[in-house]
Design a protein around this motif. Structure first.
Motif, short mmCIF file in Angstrom:
data_model
loop_
_atom_site.label_atom_id
_atom_site.label_comp_id
_atom_site.label_asym_id
_atom_site.label_seq_id
_atom_site.Cartn_x
_atom_site.Cartn_y
_atom_site.Cartn_z
N ARG A 244 0.83 -1.02 -0.20
CA ARG A 244 -0.17 0.08 0.02
C ARG A 244 0.89 1.28 -0.12
O ARG A 244 0.67 2.38 -0.69
CB ARG A 244 -1.04 -0.03 1.10
N ILE A 245 1.87 1.31 0.57
CA ILE A 245 2.86 2.51 0.84
C ILE A 245 3.44 2.58 -0.66
O ILE A 245 3.67 3.76 -1.14
CB ILE A 245 3.82 2.22 1.94
N GLY A 246 3.81 1.53 -1.36
CA GLY A 246 4.31 1.38 -2.84
C GLY A 246 3.41 2.21 -3.63
O GLY A 246 3.69 3.10 -4.53
N ARG A 247 2.05 1.83 -3.53
CA ARG A 247 1.02 2.44 -4.29
C ARG A 247 0.92 3.87 -4.05
O ARG A 247 0.78 4.74 -4.96
CB ARG A 247 -0.47 1.96 -4.07
N SER B 47 1.29 9.41 -5.49
CA SER B 47 1.23 10.87 -5.10
C SER B 47 2.79 11.41 -4.99
O SER B 47 2.95 12.52 -4.96
CB SER B 47 0.95 10.96 -3.63
N PHE B 48 3.69 10.67 -5.38
CA PHE B 48 5.08 10.87 -5.17
C PHE B 48 5.94 10.03 -6.37
O PHE B 48 6.89 9.23 -5.69
CB PHE B 48 5.87 10.86 -3.57
N PRO B 49 5.80 10.33 -7.58
CA PRO B 49 6.52 9.49 -8.34
C PRO B 49 7.97 9.71 -8.34
O PRO B 49 8.64 10.45 -8.37
CB PRO B 49 6.05 10.28 -9.98
N PRO B 50 8.70 8.44 -8.11
CA PRO B 50 10.08 8.61 -7.73
C PRO B 50 10.98 9.37 -8.63
O PRO B 50 11.78 10.04 -8.05
CB PRO B 50 10.24 7.23 -7.58
N TYR C 153 -10.88 16.87 0.87
CA TYR C 153 -10.96 17.64 -0.17
C TYR C 153 -10.50 16.84 -1.42
O TYR C 153 -11.02 16.90 -2.46
CB TYR C 153 -10.05 18.74 -0.25
N ASP C 154 -9.59 16.11 -1.27
CA ASP C 154 -9.01 15.15 -2.31
C ASP C 154 -10.30 14.18 -2.81
O ASP C 154 -10.39 13.73 -3.88
CB ASP C 154 -7.92 14.40 -1.94
N ARG C 155 -11.02 13.60 -1.78
CA ARG C 155 -12.12 12.83 -1.88
C ARG C 155 -13.21 13.25 -3.10
O ARG C 155 -13.63 12.99 -3.67
CB ARG C 155 -12.72 12.30 -0.81
N ARG C 156 -13.18 14.60 -2.89
CA ARG C 156 -14.14 15.63 -3.77
C ARG C 156 -13.46 15.95 -5.16
O ARG C 156 -14.01 15.77 -6.19
CB ARG C 156 -14.59 16.74 -2.91
N PHE C 157 -12.29 16.39 -5.26
CA PHE C 157 -11.73 16.80 -6.33
C PHE C 157 -10.35 16.02 -6.95
O PHE C 157 -10.12 16.25 -8.02
CB PHE C 157 -10.94 18.48 -5.99
N SER D 236 -8.55 7.14 -2.58
CA SER D 236 -9.15 6.04 -3.27
C SER D 236 -9.19 5.12 -2.38
O SER D 236 -9.34 3.68 -2.73
CB SER D 236 -8.57 6.04 -4.63
N ARG D 237 -8.48 5.06 -1.28
CA ARG D 237 -8.34 3.88 -0.29
C ARG D 237 -7.22 2.93 -0.74
O ARG D 237 -7.46 1.78 -0.13
CB ARG D 237 -9.69 3.21 -0.01
N ALA D 238 -6.41 3.22 -1.71
CA ALA D 238 -5.35 2.45 -2.28
C ALA D 238 -4.39 2.26 -0.78
O ALA D 238 -3.56 1.23 -0.93
CB ALA D 238 -4.87 2.96 -3.41
N VAL D 239 -4.18 3.12 -0.19
CA VAL D 239 -3.49 3.22 1.05
C VAL D 239 -4.23 3.88 2.17
O VAL D 239 -5.21 4.39 2.11
CB VAL D 239 -2.27 4.08 0.76
#
Length: 294
Positions: A7-10, A15-18, A77-81, A89-92
């Motif tokens: 999940r942290i990898g996702r 959110s933080f493309p390496p 806010y992110d859940r809306r926008f 998205s609950r991926a993490v």
């Protein structure tokens, strides 16, 4: 444990493309350190070394940890926008990001343990970030739509990160603290602040969308987005100890916000989305070149 790491990898990939994040972090560490060298009136030949590489890794990790805090704070806010973001998205899970923050903080402090002043500044920044999130979760302050208040509350974090880099420069150069360090931090913070304002500028915000235009008006937000990099470039030009031709080249990235502002004022609905990141990357690269030219 395996599920949590997945999940942290996702989260990191979403959110933080390496790769781009590492590029920015490296430019940040090498560039701002070069900026200190370029503005140091007693400076000598500056060349990055192993310490600078450690600082680049530290900045990369630190930006990741700050991103984790911001995603938790902005979850509603992110859940809306931005429903595709990993946390929204609950991926993490928020708990996963708490573990990431705790483990990452220990790791970066251990990485910098050989330099107590740098470790202390980093610890202060990490503690401050956690405290801001705790206040937000407990009292919902500052409200997410109060962007100017949020900007002021968040400001100590980048200032402390730049102070961490300044301590590294002083250690490597063998110099005492000087006023040029504070001025260099002002130059860098103004340059980075442009992205924070510009990325929210739009003529037609959706209901509930956060934008500095809500507090400053559209004209005020555009003026702030253009004034910050212009003032940063002016201070750099006035304070640089490097050869004039190199200084002139180092202020050229300020043309990126000017062009983006021109395109927006010509009728675009939103500020060109790639312009703030491009300006920051070119600006930090210019700082590094300026320091090497010194």
């Amino acid at each position: 444990m395996t599920g949590r790491l997945r999940r942290i990898g996702r989260f990191v990939s979403g959110s933080f493309p390496p790769v781009p994040s590492l590029l920015l972090a490296s430019a940040w560490a090498y560039g701002v350190t070069g900026l200190f060298a370029a503005l140091d009136p007693h400076g000598t030949r500056w060349r990055p070394g192993a310490g600078t590489a450690v600082e680049a890794v530290t900045v990369f990790a630190d930006l990741l940890l700050m991103r984790a805090l911001d995603d938790v704070r902005d979850l509603g806010y992110d859940r809306r926008f931005h429903p595709g973001r990993p946390l929204a998205s609950r991926a993490v899970r928020a708990g996963d990001l708490g573990v990431l923050y705790a483990a990452g903080s220990v790791a970066v402090l251990a990485l910098n343990a050989a330099r107590p002043w740098q470790a202390a500044l980093l610890a202060a920044q990490l503690a401050y970030g956690a405290a801001v999130l705790a206040v937000h979760c407990r009292w919902r302050w500052p409200p997410g739509d109060r962007l100017l208040v949020n900007l002021l509350v968040s400001l100590p974090a980048p200032v402390l990160l730049h102070a961490y880099l300044y301590a590294g420069y002083l250690h490597a150069a063998g110099h005492a603290v000087g006023s040029f360090g504070l001025l260099a931090i002002v130059v860098a913070v103004l340059a980075a602040g442009h992205a924070e304002v510009a990325k929210t500028i739009t003529r037609a915000p959706r209901p509930g969308e956060r934008t500095y235009a809500a507090s400053l008006g559209l004209t005020g937000a555009v003026a702030l987005a253009l004034a910050a990099p212009a003032l940063s470039a002016a201070l750099l030009a006035a304070l640089s100890q490097a050869p004039p031709a190199w200084t002139a080249a180092a202020v050229l990235p300020s043309a990126v916000p000017a062009v983006a502002g021109y395109r927006f004022l010509r009728g675009r609905t939103r500020w060109p989305p790639a312009a703030p990141a491009l300006h920051l990357l070119l600006t930090f690269t210019g700082y590094a070149a300026l320091g090497l030219a010194r």
